[in-house]
Design an enzyme around this catalytic site. Structure first.
Site, PDB file in Angstrom:
ATOM      1  N   GLU A  40       0.831  -1.211   0.000  1.00  0.00           N
ATOM      2  CA  GLU A  40       0.000   0.000   0.000  1.00  0.00           C
ATOM      3  C   GLU A  40       0.867   1.263   0.000  1.00  0.00           C
ATOM      4  O   GLU A  40       1.440   1.637   1.013  1.00  0.00           O
ATOM      5  CB  GLU A  40      -0.931   0.003   1.211  1.00  0.00           C
ATOM      6  CG  GLU A  40      -1.900  -1.171   1.245  1.00  0.00           C
ATOM      7  CD  GLU A  40      -2.866  -1.168   0.071  1.00  0.00           C
ATOM      8  OE1 GLU A  40      -3.200  -0.079  -0.444  1.00  0.00           O
ATOM      9  OE2 GLU A  40      -3.297  -2.275  -0.327  1.00  0.00           O
ATOM     10  N   GLU A  81      -6.741   4.223   7.234  1.00  0.00           N
ATOM     11  CA  GLU A  81      -6.036   3.793   6.016  1.00  0.00           C
ATOM     12  C   GLU A  81      -5.911   2.273   5.969  1.00  0.00           C
ATOM     13  O   GLU A  81      -6.103   1.657   4.910  1.00  0.00           O
ATOM     14  CB  GLU A  81      -4.656   4.439   5.941  1.00  0.00           C
ATOM     15  CG  GLU A  81      -3.882   4.068   4.693  1.00  0.00           C
ATOM     16  CD  GLU A  81      -4.580   4.501   3.410  1.00  0.00           C
ATOM     17  OE1 GLU A  81      -4.724   3.639   2.509  1.00  0.00           O
ATOM     18  OE2 GLU A  81      -4.971   5.664   3.296  1.00  0.00           O
ATOM     19  N   GLU A  88     -10.410  -2.567   0.271  1.00  0.00           N
ATOM     20  CA  GLU A  88     -10.021  -2.639  -1.145  1.00  0.00           C
ATOM     21  C   GLU A  88      -9.505  -4.035  -1.503  1.00  0.00           C
ATOM     22  O   GLU A  88      -9.789  -4.550  -2.588  1.00  0.00           O
ATOM     23  CB  GLU A  88      -8.955  -1.593  -1.461  1.00  0.00           C
ATOM     24  CG  GLU A  88      -9.491  -0.179  -1.471  1.00  0.00           C
ATOM     25  CD  GLU A  88      -8.431   0.855  -1.801  1.00  0.00           C
ATOM     26  OE1 GLU A  88      -7.225   0.505  -1.837  1.00  0.00           O
ATOM     27  OE2 GLU A  88      -8.804   2.017  -2.021  1.00  0.00           O
TER      28      GLU A  88
END
Length: 138
Positions: A40, A81, A88
């Site tokens: 990420e 986050e 996701e």
């Protein structure tokens, strides 16, 4: 003793109890941080800003509650986050095809990160503005 239908549906991945559960949870958390760092970009960028900012927050001549607020909003940003990244990943696991609902899910996760970022920025401004003003008027 017969196993009930509900007991037979319990995941084999369900955690154990006691010390083994705590150690496993720590191991999974470390693996999660490693995966987030590896995969990420946004997490890496935020971490590169958050860690020095936390050090600054802890060194500033502020009341303890203000320092706690500065650190807490940065931690919240990282938490959101991580959750967004997990969402996701699950969406991508289900299907890599473009789908309107996948887009909505990812956009909502992104909006949550944006709100956490705004909260962090506003908190830092509100707490640091009087300190900065005092430095320039002294």
């Amino acid at each position: 003793m017969a196993i009930t239908e509900k007991e037979s549906q319990i995941s084999e991945f369900k955690s154990k109890s006691g010390l083994k559960r705590i150690l496993s949870a720590c191991s999974y958390s470390i693996q999660g941080f490693q995966a987030a760092w590896r995969n990420e970009h946004a997490f890496r960028q935020e971490l590169c800003i958050v860690v020095p900012a936390m050090v600054v927050a802890l060194l500033l001549p502020l009341p303890a509650l203000h320092r706690l607020a500065l650190v807490a909003v940065l931690m919240l940003l990282l938490i959101v986050e991580l959750l967004n990244s997990a969402l996701e990943t699950v969406v991508d696991r289900i299907s890599l095809e473009r789908h309107p609902l996948s887009k909505v899910a990812k956009d909502i996760g992104s909006a949550a990160v944006f709100l956490a970022l705004m909260l962090a920025g506003i908190t830092w401004i509100v707490i640091l503005l009087p300190l900065v003003k005092a430095w320039f008027t002294a």
